[in-house]
Design an enzyme around this catalytic site. Structure first.
Site, PDB file in Angstrom:
ATOM      1  CB  SER A  58      -0.965  -0.062   1.182  1.00  0.00           C
ATOM      2  OG  SER A  58      -2.009   0.870   1.040  1.00  0.00           O
ATOM      3  CG  ASP A 117      -6.492  -2.704  -3.923  1.00  0.00           C
ATOM      4  OD1 ASP A 117      -7.173  -2.241  -2.993  1.00  0.00           O
ATOM      5  OD2 ASP A 117      -5.302  -2.382  -4.125  1.00  0.00           O
ATOM      6  CG  HIS A 141      -5.650  -2.669  -0.034  1.00  0.00           C
ATOM      7  ND1 HIS A 141      -4.902  -2.125  -1.050  1.00  0.00           N
ATOM      8  CD2 HIS A 141      -5.209  -2.084   1.117  1.00  0.00           C
ATOM      9  CE1 HIS A 141      -4.040  -1.251  -0.552  1.00  0.00           C
ATOM     10  NE2 HIS A 141      -4.198  -1.212   0.764  1.00  0.00           N
TER      11      HIS A 141
END
Length: 435
Positions: free
Chosen positions: A232, A326, A360
């Site tokens: 991320s 995601d 994610h």
């Protein structure tokens, strides 16, 4: 009738290793429910269950017997772990103290109603995060706030810096597990930890350069370069590190943007602005969760070009791990931008692995899917995406791919690792570049 639960391996094993679960002493064809539960360090309870039938010999082997219902269905030998769900909604299972194991309680219950049947058997299975001989060393060197994990043996070992995302803090569980596969791994905090900044306001790349230098100068780290692993926000920081800093030859990013995000990034006399966003474009799911994927502006539009990270300056190869469900970042789109940019500058195309049905939060194997949780900084429930079965398979495969990539590019030879007892997933596309 008393049933016996057997585990292989019988003692402790690492969290990222499969375990074989079997039950003996049942009646032929007897219907039973198997349940698993654990509590995290804060006492939060996570549970899963599945319904089975014993074979003609009164035995049940989860590697051979399909689940008939419950938290999952089908032949899923590790389903009782990856299907764990929090008793209290919106909690994510993470390991805060890697020096202690998770204790998973397994129970065999008579019949297919887990609330009404009698208890037939029980076992406790400990899953730890430090392989035998792995050393954990807190690092407070200059400005660097981190923990170094060193494998057993004399070394030196290929070195990796491991960064998590916009929740901040110091997350050690991925680094500790990776050290069990022969890497010296530095779990690096960069905000919301000890005397580091509380918020992501202005980021200075010199801090990360100091961490890279620490690794390169460490006698147990095999030079002349190190690798980077980022998830991320930690992923785009790794892309910036690879682009501007020396001594980096392999970079893996998990569901990350190719532009600098959230806060401006400073390095010497240079500033990379953060990618602009439009908070008004957020969506609310039917369950009342924030879906943030559309708030980020397109980095390819001219007003946002300055936020793009100049990947073409990097000295080593890239691996992009992409969850196609995601709902935090447009990870597939960003990986495509990276590939096109590198090719346009005459560089090798990155390896990109796309995982369908994957959200994610891609963790090491057998962590349960976190589809949504309360974000540590936003203090709001955020939707991350993913489907449990597909996501669990992606985590097993991605973990192997990450290790293989680092062994190849940090050891100088093609060193292929296979996780014992796991089945290799064929992702939708496994690219060196694009199709």
């Amino acid at each position: 009738m008393a049933a016996t639960v057997t585990l292989e391996p019988a003692g402790r094993c690492r969290w990222d290793e499969p375990v074989r679960i079997a039950v003996r002493g049942l009646a032929p064809g007897q219907p039973v429910t198997l349940s698993a539960s654990l509590r995290d360090e804060k006492g939060a309870l996570f549970r899963a269950h599945a319904r089975y039938c014993a074979d003609a010999h009164g035995q049940l082997d989860l590697e051979r017997a399909p689940a008939l219902g419950g938290s999952f269905t089908g032949l899923e030998p590790m389903g009782l772990l990856w299907a764990l769900e929090p008793e209290k909604p919106l909690l994510r299972l993470v390991k805060r103290d890697v020096q202690t194991p998770f204790a998973v309680e397994l129970e065999v219950i008579d019949g297919h109603d887990p609330e009404a049947g009698g208890l037939l058997g029980r076992a406790v299975h400990e899953r730890d995060f430090l392989a035998p001989g792995v050393r954990r060393e807190p690092v407070r060197m200059g400005r660097v706030r981190a923990t170094l994990f060193l494998p057993a043996g004399t070394g030196p070992f290929p070195g990796i810096l491991d960064l998590f995302g916009s929740g901040g803090g110091l997350c050690e569980y991925r680094a500790s597990l990776l050290a069990g596969h022969g890497f010296a791994v530095l779990a690096l905090a960069y905000f919301r930890f000890e005397d580091l900044p509380e918020y992501l306001n202005n980021m200075c790349l010199e801090y990360f350069e100091e961490a890279v230098d620490f690794m390169l100068q460490h006698p147990k780290v095999k030079g002349p370069s190190v690798g980077l692993l980022g998830f991320s926000k930690g992923g785009d920081l790794c892309l910036s590190m690879a682009s501007f800093l020396k001594g980096i030859t392999a970079t893996v990013v998990i569901n990350a943007c190719v532009a600098n995000t959230i806060a401006p990034l400073h390095y010497k006399d240079m500033i990379i602005p953060n990618l602009s966003s439009d908070p008004g474009k957020y969506k609310i799911t039917e369950s009342g969760l924030l879906n943030l994927v559309d708030i980020w502006n397109d980095p390819m539009e001219k007003p946002n070009h300055r936020s793009l990270i100049p990947l073409e300056k990097a000295q080593g190869p890239f691996l992009f791990i992409v969850g196609m469900d995601d709902h935090n970042w447009k990870s597939e789109f960003y990986a495509q931008i990276a590939s096109e940019r590198l090719q346009a500058h005459g560089k090798d195309r990155p390896q990109i692995i796309y995982y369908p049905g994957t959200g994610h939060c891609i963790d090491p194997p057998y962590f349960p899917l976190c589809r949504a949780s309360v974000h540590a900084v936003l203090d709001q429930p955020v939707f991350y995406g993913g489907e449990p079965k597909a996501h669990s398979r992606a985590q097993v495969d991605a973990w192997q791919q990450i290790q293989t990539f680092f062994h190849k590019h940090l050891n100088g030879s093609n060193f292929s690792l296979m996780l014992s007892g796991s089945k290799k997933l064929k992702p939708k596309r496994n690219l060196v570049g694009d199709t």
